[in-house]
Design a protein around this motif. Structure first.
Motif, PDB file in Angstrom:
ATOM      1  N   ALA A   1      37.579  27.479  28.591  1.00 29.49           N
ATOM      2  CA  ALA A   1      36.769  27.031  29.721  1.00 29.49           C
ATOM      3  C   ALA A   1      37.233  27.693  31.019  1.00 29.49           C
ATOM      4  O   ALA A   1      36.411  28.128  31.844  1.00 29.49           O
ATOM      5  CB  ALA A   1      36.837  25.512  29.832  1.00 29.49           C
ATOM      6  N   GLN A   2      38.569  27.759  31.198  1.00 34.78           N
ATOM      7  CA  GLN A   2      39.103  28.425  32.379  1.00 34.78           C
ATOM      8  C   GLN A   2      38.665  29.889  32.422  1.00 34.78           C
ATOM      9  O   GLN A   2      38.292  30.419  33.490  1.00 34.78           O
ATOM     10  CB  GLN A   2      40.643  28.347  32.350  1.00 34.78           C
ATOM     11  N   ASP A   3      38.686  30.565  31.278  1.00 33.60           N
ATOM     12  CA  ASP A   3      38.291  31.975  31.228  1.00 33.60           C
ATOM     13  C   ASP A   3      36.831  32.148  31.642  1.00 33.60           C
ATOM     14  O   ASP A   3      36.483  33.095  32.366  1.00 33.60           O
ATOM     15  CB  ASP A   3      38.503  32.529  29.818  1.00 33.60           C
ATOM     16  N   LEU A   4      35.964  31.250  31.154  1.00 31.52           N
ATOM     17  CA  LEU A   4      34.544  31.356  31.508  1.00 31.52           C
ATOM     18  C   LEU A   4      34.351  31.154  33.007  1.00 31.52           C
ATOM     19  O   LEU A   4      33.583  31.887  33.650  1.00 31.52           O
ATOM     20  CB  LEU A   4      33.720  30.340  30.721  1.00 31.52           C
ATOM     21  N   VAL A   5      35.019  30.162  33.556  1.00 32.73           N
ATOM     22  CA  VAL A   5      34.900  29.920  34.998  1.00 32.73           C
ATOM     23  C   VAL A   5      35.330  31.150  35.778  1.00 32.73           C
ATOM     24  O   VAL A   5      34.648  31.581  36.729  1.00 32.73           O
ATOM     25  CB  VAL A   5      35.745  28.692  35.405  1.00 32.73           C
ATOM     26  N   ARG A   6      36.434  31.752  35.383  1.00 32.41           N
ATOM     27  CA  ARG A   6      36.942  32.934  36.088  1.00 32.41           C
ATOM     28  C   ARG A   6      35.946  34.094  35.994  1.00 32.41           C
ATOM     29  O   ARG A   6      35.744  34.825  36.972  1.00 32.41           O
ATOM     30  CB  ARG A   6      38.293  33.355  35.509  1.00 32.41           C
ATOM     31  N   ARG A   7      35.366  34.275  34.817  1.00 31.43           N
ATOM     32  CA  ARG A   7      34.425  35.390  34.651  1.00 31.43           C
ATOM     33  C   ARG A   7      33.197  35.221  35.533  1.00 31.43           C
ATOM     34  O   ARG A   7      32.640  36.191  36.033  1.00 31.43           O
ATOM     35  CB  ARG A   7      33.993  35.522  33.188  1.00 31.43           C
TER      36      ARG A   7
END
Length: 659
Positions: free
Chosen positions: A156-162
């Motif tokens: 989830a953190q990765d998606l937010v960052r992207r």
């Protein structure tokens, strides 16, 4: 999932089957499509993809329809595709034998929908996505199961960052964690929320969290529940509330549209806007991931978003406006279908119903464009038809049912869908007492049922049509009904009964002044007489048929009439004349595309005359070519020709007693 990939030298006797299940919006389709793109080089014979529409506004796709599409992709000509599920499945598996193909079956409703689509070849892999667990495939077909859970916190953190960018995410770690909790780590909800934040640089993640929760108590409640439904409702509500008023109206009216995929003209019809403004609105909604592109100026909406849009329409749109929007879009499909139908079937009677034109008009220049539009919209047309019947929009319902006849030009498997459309149209016609439309649809339904081999049902439909036509004194409709009943009797080899119907139809055909209609009656009377051994009568009918076909400019029919004459002369024992006529018919057919099946029939007739004259070599040449032509179009008569060819080769059919 990579562990499921078959080895290049795999000789296992089974197909690898994998299922991906999980909650709606969890990313099953995205995972399947991305993985398929990444590994498709391992399947050199291609990839087959189908959205089975197991969950959404339209009915799940029939495996017959899916298989027909796959067979066309695999190179089978449309008229060579069988109409029965078992025959289709057998052809499909035969074509895949020895091939390495990746098959992606998205949004499946049940194992029963999937099983006919499974190949039996080693080296193939089938990937099935569904909201249900597909336990039937896991137990009976030894499918591997992957249950797709919510994002991990790291994912989830990765998606937010992207989406919003690493600097913004790093600057607000607590707010990002709260946002992820609010979205319940559901990919669809998280992507929509992050897209909204990314689009508004002045909006902080904390601001978005405040907007979503509307207070700490709400945040605590949502975090405690942590379920997908609350996440979807919350994020959708927030995203919808941020839309400009006109864009919000467009979005909620998507929920009024009966289908989940639509072009810009359909959006213009349901919203009442211009196409230019509709296009701008759809592009804006696509930027926010509320819809997704599905082709040039076409879009689709996730079924969760479609349901949410319908909810917003019911909440925020006055009932009169919803009814008007639904009426407009269903009527638009019906009117456009009528325009396309006239281009596809020029000169033939259309369903006798008038539907008001609703802008925007779709420019269809010719038959090819009209057929392309109908084929592209067939799923939505069927959903619109069901919606029209349910909401008592009877005129559009009858129009959509009558224009479904274009499905006769597709694979035989679509006849089931066509018959369903005709049944719905008959419900509408009877509800409003429109005898003309009822008669038209009964004739169409009788023809469809005959093609499906459901002869007793076809006879009922045609008998009802005949009774209606007789009560109204409509000679043209009586003729159509009599032809249909006669054809059923011919399929049953009840030649004398069939002749009764065609003799009753003949004066009606002559009175109509339509040379082609009269030729059809003469043609069938010739065939009946030949099957009864009355070859002089058969010749007289065939001769009249030939003149009428020529008058009508019916080139294919004229070649058929020449063949009818050949059959009659053959029965009378004049084989040289029969062979001359057969050669003439073949030459005419060769100048016309799509007539291989007809040429095969003529070659079989010529082979019979060669056998009678003691020329087995020439008979074998004719039968060999006939078998090739039948095989090319998938006609089951190829097998009978093979048996006959074997008999000729063994010298068992020397009919003359010579050589």
């Amino acid at each position: 999932m990579d562990t499921l990939l078959p080895a290049d030298d795999d000789t296992d006797s089974t197909t690898v089957i994998a299922t991906v299940d999980g909650a709606p919006g969890v990313g099953k389709t995205t995972l399947a499509v991305q993985w398929a793109h990444r590994v498709q080089h391992r399947f050199p014979d291609g990839t087959l993809f189908a959205n089975l529409r197991g969950y959404g506004p339209s009915a799940p796709l029939d495996p017959l329809v899916v298989l027909a599409g796959f067979l066309r992709v695999l190179g089978v000509a449309p008229d060579a595709i069988p109409g029965e599920l078992d025959a289709q499945s057998g052809m499909y598996r035969s074509l895949l034998a020895g091939r390495r193909v990746l098959i992606v079956l998205d949004n499946a409703a049940s194992p029963q929908q999937v099983r006919p689509l499974l190949p039996g070849s080693p080296g193939c892999l089938v990937l099935v996505t569904s909201r249900s667990s597909m336990s039937g495939l896991i137990i009976a077909e030894a499918a591997s199961q992957l249950t797709l859970d919510l994002f991990t916190p790291t994912d989830a953190q990765d998606l937010v960052r992207r989406i919003i960018g690493a600097p913004r995410a790093t600057a607000e770690p607590t707010a990002v964690s709260s946002l992820i909790a609010l979205c319940a780590r559901l990919p669809l909800a998280l992507r929509i929320a992050c897209t909204r934040i990314a689009a508004r640089r002045a909006l902080t993640v904390a601001d978005a969290v405040d907007d979503l929760t509307d207070g700490e108590d709400r945040l605590a409640e949502l975090s405690a529940r942590g379920d997908e439904h609350s996440a979807v409702d919350t994020v959708f509500d927030w995203s919808y509330s941020q839309l400009p008023r006109d864009l919000a109206r467009t979005f909620r009216l998507l929920g009024v549209h009966p289908g989940g995929e639509f072009g810009v003209p359909a959006i213009a019809a349901v919203t009442g806007m211009t196409q230019h403004l509709s296009y701008r609105h759809m592009e804006s909604l696509a930027d926010l991931h509320l819809v997704e592109p599905a082709g040039r100026r076409r879009y689709r909406v996730h079924d969760l978003l479609h349901a949410y849009a319908a909810h917003r329409a019911a909440t925020d749109e006055p009932e009169t406006a919803r009814v008007e929007a639904l009426t407009q879009v269903v009527t638009w499909y019906a009117h456009t279908a009528l325009v396309a139908d006239r281009l596809v079937f020029p000169g033939l009677p259309t369903v006798p119903v008038s539907v008001v034109a609703v802008p925007p008009a779709v420019e269809l220049a010719d038959r090819d464009q009209a057929l392309a539009w109908l084929n592209g919209e067939v799923t939505t047309m069927m959903t619109a038809l069901r919606t029209a019947v349910d909401h008592e929009l009877l005129g559009p319902a009858m129009a959509l049912a009558g224009t479904a006849r274009f499905l006769t030009l597709r694979e035989r498997s679509w006849l089931v869908t066509q018959e369903q459309a005709q049944s719905l149209g008959l419900r509408a016609a009877r509800a409003c007492g429109d005898v003309g439309v009822e008669s038209f649809l009964l004739a169409s339904q009788g023809d469809t049922l005959s093609r499906l081999g459901r002869l007793s049902e076809a006879e009922v439909a045609m008998s009802q049509e005949l009774a209606l036509a007789q009560r109204s004194g409509d000679g043209d409709r009586q003729r159509v009904a009599l032809l249909g009943l006669g054809y059923v009797r011919m399929q049953q080899a009840r030649w004398v009964d069939a002749r009764v119907y065609y003799r009753r139809a003949l004066p009606l055909a002559r009175h109509s002044g339509d040379a082609r209609s009269e030729a059809v009656v003469e043609c069938n009377l010739s065939r009946i007489a030949a099957n009864l051994g009355q070859f002089e009568v058969a010749l007289a009918h065939a001769t009249r048929e030939r003149v009428l076909r020529h008058t009508a400019g019916d080139q294919v029919g004229e070649a058929w009439a020449v063949h009818d004459e050949a059959v009659a002369w053959q029965g009378l024992g004049d084989h040289e004349r029969a062979l001359d006529l057969a050669a003439a018919a073949i030459a005419q057919y060769e100048a016309l595309t799509g007539t291989g099946r007809y040429r095969a029939l003529v070659l079989c007739t010529a082979a019979t005359s060669h056998e009678y004259q003691g020329r087995p070599t020439l008979a074998r040449e004719c039968l060999t070519r006939a078998r090739e032509l039948f095989t090319e179009v998938g006609d089951p008569r190829a097998e009978a020709v093979s048996r006959r060819l074997a008999a000729v080769g063994a010298g068992n059919t020397d009919l003359s007693g010579e050589g």
